[in-house]
Design a protein around this motif. Structure first.
Motif, short mmCIF file in Angstrom:
data_model
loop_
_atom_site.label_atom_id
_atom_site.label_comp_id
_atom_site.label_asym_id
_atom_site.label_seq_id
_atom_site.Cartn_x
_atom_site.Cartn_y
_atom_site.Cartn_z
N PRO A 91 0.88 -1.18 0.09
CA PRO A 91 0.05 -0.08 0.06
C PRO A 91 0.82 1.33 0.00
CG PRO A 91 -0.77 -1.62 1.58
CD PRO A 91 0.57 -2.06 1.29
N ALA A 92 0.45 2.26 -0.72
CA ALA A 92 1.11 3.58 -0.76
C ALA A 92 1.43 3.92 0.66
CB ALA A 92 0.40 4.61 -1.52
N ALA B 42 5.28 5.29 2.29
CA ALA B 42 5.44 6.48 2.90
C ALA B 42 5.94 6.36 4.06
CB ALA B 42 4.03 7.32 2.91
N GLN B 43 5.71 5.23 5.08
CA GLN B 43 6.39 5.26 6.06
C GLN B 43 7.91 4.67 5.97
OE1 GLN B 43 4.88 2.19 8.83
NE2 GLN B 43 4.88 3.56 10.60
N ILE B 44 8.04 3.94 5.01
CA ILE B 44 9.46 3.46 4.57
C ILE B 44 10.34 4.56 4.46
CG2 ILE B 44 10.56 1.95 3.24
CD1 ILE B 44 8.61 -0.35 3.35
N LEU C 146 1.78 4.27 -9.63
CA LEU C 146 0.38 4.04 -9.45
C LEU C 146 0.20 4.46 -7.91
CD1 LEU C 146 0.23 0.44 -10.91
CD2 LEU C 146 -0.45 2.64 -12.11
N ARG C 147 0.88 5.24 -7.23
CA ARG C 147 0.79 5.69 -5.96
C ARG C 147 -0.51 6.21 -5.73
NH1 ARG C 147 5.72 8.35 -2.87
NH2 ARG C 147 5.20 8.01 -0.77
N GLY D 299 -3.21 3.57 -5.10
CA GLY D 299 -2.77 3.57 -3.87
C GLY D 299 -1.91 2.29 -3.57
N LEU D 300 -0.95 2.14 -4.72
CA LEU D 300 -0.23 1.13 -4.82
C LEU D 300 1.29 1.30 -5.37
CD1 LEU D 300 -0.17 -2.12 -4.76
CD2 LEU D 300 -0.59 -2.33 -7.27
N VAL D 301 2.26 0.64 -4.57
CA VAL D 301 3.67 0.81 -5.02
C VAL D 301 4.19 -0.32 -5.12
CG1 VAL D 301 5.88 1.61 -4.07
CG2 VAL D 301 3.98 3.01 -3.63
#
Length: 288
Positions: A150-151, A155-157, A216-217, A221-223
């Motif tokens: 999930p995006a 984002a947290q990473i 596709l972020r 909502g996908l990385v």
């Protein structure tokens, strides 16, 4: 290899040398029975982690210490019965690096999603369908690995990697553990063997490279992640082990794991590599 990674590995090398000074024995006794129990305790993969605490317990409360020796034997048997195929390795730091073999780094080119897939055909696909297509695309490609997330997780990473770009991971080997170091650089993450750096310094090869594709972020909502690895150094299962650890530390809500990540980057002199080994072993226990 980046200057930041070289500096981190040099600093870590000194830390590992200091941390290897582990007491050879905690207990001295003329009793063969007690000596046998103590030797059995020392053979445990958890002994190194808790050596100092056990020493303190032995001095403060000999009766409780003797009780722990008895309990250890029953716990060891329970673990053996729970998973008879598992081999309990001693906490040794091993190297699979051949100093006489020329270095050959894995170089994964920065790729756009459009170079790999027809992005226009993904418009009507769900995130789940795209993730499955991504998995199938890489299924029969030796030396490659892929993942989707999930995006919000990426984002947290990204946020953690910006402030804590380097970290250390123990990989179980037949004779103990081998350490690998990761270094984030934007959307990429590169792994190298610690022993390779110690032997080859700036010429140490990258054995695993990751690149994150975020086209596709916003729309899905996908990385997507793509990795390439040196099959002479690690196999697919071992790569997955390293990636699982990366996710546990960089996308974690566990305060202890976050503390280790921060400590390694900000206060390396206080960092103890045995904490990482303990995390791996405790994760195993949680699955049995």
């Amino acid at each position: 290899m980046s200057h930041g990674l070289r500096s981190a590995l040099t600093r870590l090398d000194a830390i590992l040398i200091r941390c290897r000074r582990i007491p050879a024995a905690l207990y001295s006794s003329k009793s063969p029975e007690k000596r046998e129990k103590m030797e059995e305790l020392q053979s445990s993969p958890y002994y190194t982690k808790y050596a100092s605490k056990l020493t303190e317990l032995q001095k403060a409360n000999p009766a409780e210490f003797a009780k722990r020796l008895e309990e250890h034997k029953s716990v060891k048997q329970a673990v053996k019965e729970a998973d008879k195929e598992r081999v309990a390795h001693p906490v040794n730091i091993v190297s699979t690096v051949d100093p006489h073999k020329p270095a050959a780094a894995v170089r994964l080119q920065r790729t756009r999603l459009a170079d790999l897939m027809k992005v226009e055909l993904l418009t009507e696909k769900t995130a789940e369908e795209i993730a499955e297509m991504w998995r199938v695309y890489h299924k029969d490609k030796p030396g490659f690995i892929c993942a989707s997330m999930p995006a919000s997780s990426y984002a947290q990473i990204q946020s953690r990697a910006a402030t804590h770009p380097t970290f250390l991971y123990p990989l179980p080997r037949a004779a103990g553990y081998e350490f690998f170091v990761s270094q984030f650089a934007g959307a990429e993450c590169h792994f190298t063997q610690l022993a390779a750096f110690q032997q080859r310094k700036a010429d140490a090869p990258t054995c695993l490279s990751l690149v994150h594709l975020d086209e596709l972020r916003d729309s899905k909502g996908l990385v997507l992640m793509r990795g390439q690895y040196d099959q002479n150094v690690v196999n697919a299962v071992q790569v997955q082990c390293l990636l699982n650890q990366l996710q546990l530390y960089y996308a974690t809500s566990d305060p202890h794991k976050l503390h280790l990540l921060q400590q390694f980057n900000a206060h390396p002199d206080a960092f103890d590599y045995r904490d990482l080994i303990s995390e791996v072993e405790h994760s195993f226990i949680g699955l049995t």
